[in-house]
Design a protein around this motif. Structure first.
Motif, PDB file in Angstrom:
ATOM      1  N   HIS A 191       0.874  -1.140   0.208  1.00 27.16           N
ATOM      2  CA  HIS A 191      -0.336   0.369   0.007  1.00 27.16           C
ATOM      3  C   HIS A 191       0.557   1.847   0.129  1.00 27.16           C
ATOM      4  O   HIS A 191       1.562   1.244   0.994  1.00 27.16           O
ATOM      5  CB  HIS A 191      -0.518  -0.317   1.407  1.00 27.16           C
ATOM      6  N   GLU A 192       0.999   2.252  -1.146  1.00 30.26           N
ATOM      7  CA  GLU A 192       1.670   2.961  -1.212  1.00 30.26           C
ATOM      8  C   GLU A 192       0.427   4.665   0.080  1.00 30.26           C
ATOM      9  O   GLU A 192       0.569   5.646  -0.476  1.00 30.26           O
ATOM     10  CB  GLU A 192       1.808   3.673  -2.555  1.00 30.26           C
ATOM     11  N   ARG A 194       1.895   6.235   3.916  1.00 32.28           N
ATOM     12  CA  ARG A 194       2.865   6.384   5.005  1.00 32.28           C
ATOM     13  C   ARG A 194       1.943   6.322   5.697  1.00 32.28           C
ATOM     14  O   ARG A 194       1.011   7.011   6.601  1.00 32.28           O
ATOM     15  CB  ARG A 194       3.145   7.474   4.697  1.00 32.28           C
ATOM     16  N   ARG A 200      -4.437  -2.553   7.192  1.00 33.36           N
ATOM     17  CA  ARG A 200      -2.899  -3.304   6.311  1.00 33.36           C
ATOM     18  C   ARG A 200      -3.466  -4.894   6.340  1.00 33.36           C
ATOM     19  O   ARG A 200      -2.642  -5.267   6.066  1.00 33.36           O
ATOM     20  CB  ARG A 200      -1.808  -2.768   7.096  1.00 33.36           C
ATOM     21  N   PHE A 258       4.141  -1.129   3.607  1.00 36.53           N
ATOM     22  CA  PHE A 258       3.293   0.266   3.272  1.00 36.53           C
ATOM     23  C   PHE A 258       4.672   0.972   4.167  1.00 36.53           C
ATOM     24  O   PHE A 258       5.465   0.886   4.112  1.00 36.53           O
ATOM     25  CB  PHE A 258       2.184   0.654   4.273  1.00 36.53           C
ATOM     26  N   ARG A 304       6.621  -3.178   7.094  1.00 40.83           N
ATOM     27  CA  ARG A 304       5.733  -4.600   6.967  1.00 40.83           C
ATOM     28  C   ARG A 304       5.327  -3.906   8.809  1.00 40.83           C
ATOM     29  O   ARG A 304       5.891  -4.432   9.566  1.00 40.83           O
ATOM     30  CB  ARG A 304       4.553  -5.099   6.326  1.00 40.83           C
TER      31      ARG A 304
END
Length: 210
Positions: A4-5, A7, A69, A76, A182
């Motif tokens: 997942h892009e 932050r 997530r 991420f 992760r």
């Protein structure tokens, strides 16, 4: 697993503890000397996300991020406050910060790296997760510009110039970056009473190879 892009909240990562981890295999010989080797070409970073929590609102934000997530399932972006720029933390990135390659008159694409130098020794760390619009670049000591002279893939760290770089020309870049990570657990265990009393949950985070 997907990446997942997104932050991790920077206000939560600010107080985190962590850094690079190496793996060294040491064999002690009968003579007393040692043989040392490593199966890893690159370090792997670990952090504790729980150390940045200061309030119940922070804890709620962490749980929401963790659930989105699906625990360990999706990677991420993570801002490592001690090491997130091509320059020292107190300065702003400049186009001449890091030399990443020399032109050969044919190539237009290059991997962005950060060089760690100590004495006569150095280590080149590939950087994939670039912060959007943070890259500055130079060719042969002259600054070139994003959108006109080059483009950057912020997901892979590949910089692409609009024309081949002349033979021998030094390619330099400055940038900000994130670490691909992760969660290293599928479980968050926290008591609100204990948290308010100052007990911080451990939320391990580990760098992923891309």
């Amino acid at each position: 697993m997907a990446f997942h892009e997104v932050r991790f909240p920077t206000n939560l990562s600010f107080g985190a503890i962590g850094g690079p981890e190496r793996r060294t295999e040491i064999v002690a010989l009968a003579s007393g000397y040692e043989e040392r080797n490593t199966p890893w070409a690159h370090a792997r970073r670990r952090y504790d996300a729980g150390m940045g929590l200061r309030s119940l609102n922070d804890l709620s934000a962490l749980i929401s991020f963790f659930e989105a997530r699906a625990g360990q399932l999706h990677g991420f972006r993570w801002k490592d406050w001690s090491d997130h720029k091509s320059c020292v933390p107190s300065q702003s990135p400049a186009f001449h910060d890091q030399e990443i390659a020399r032109g050969d008159g044919q190539m237009t694409q290059f991997q962005i790296v950060k060089n760690y130098v100590s004495g006569a020794f150095s280590y080149a760390r590939p950087i994939a997760k670039i912060v959007k619009d943070s890259v500055r670049a130079g060719i042969g000591g002259v600054e070139v510009f994003l959108g006109t002279d080059f483009e950057v893939n912020n997901r892979t760290g590949i910089i692409t110039f609009t024309r081949p770089v002349p033979v021998g020309a030094e390619i330099t870049v400055g940038f900000e970056f994130d670490v691909p990570v992760r969660f290293d657990t599928d479980r968050i265990a926290v008591s609100v009473a204990s948290f308010q009393a100052g007990e911080v949950p451990q939320i391990p985070v580990i760098e992923v190879r891309l």
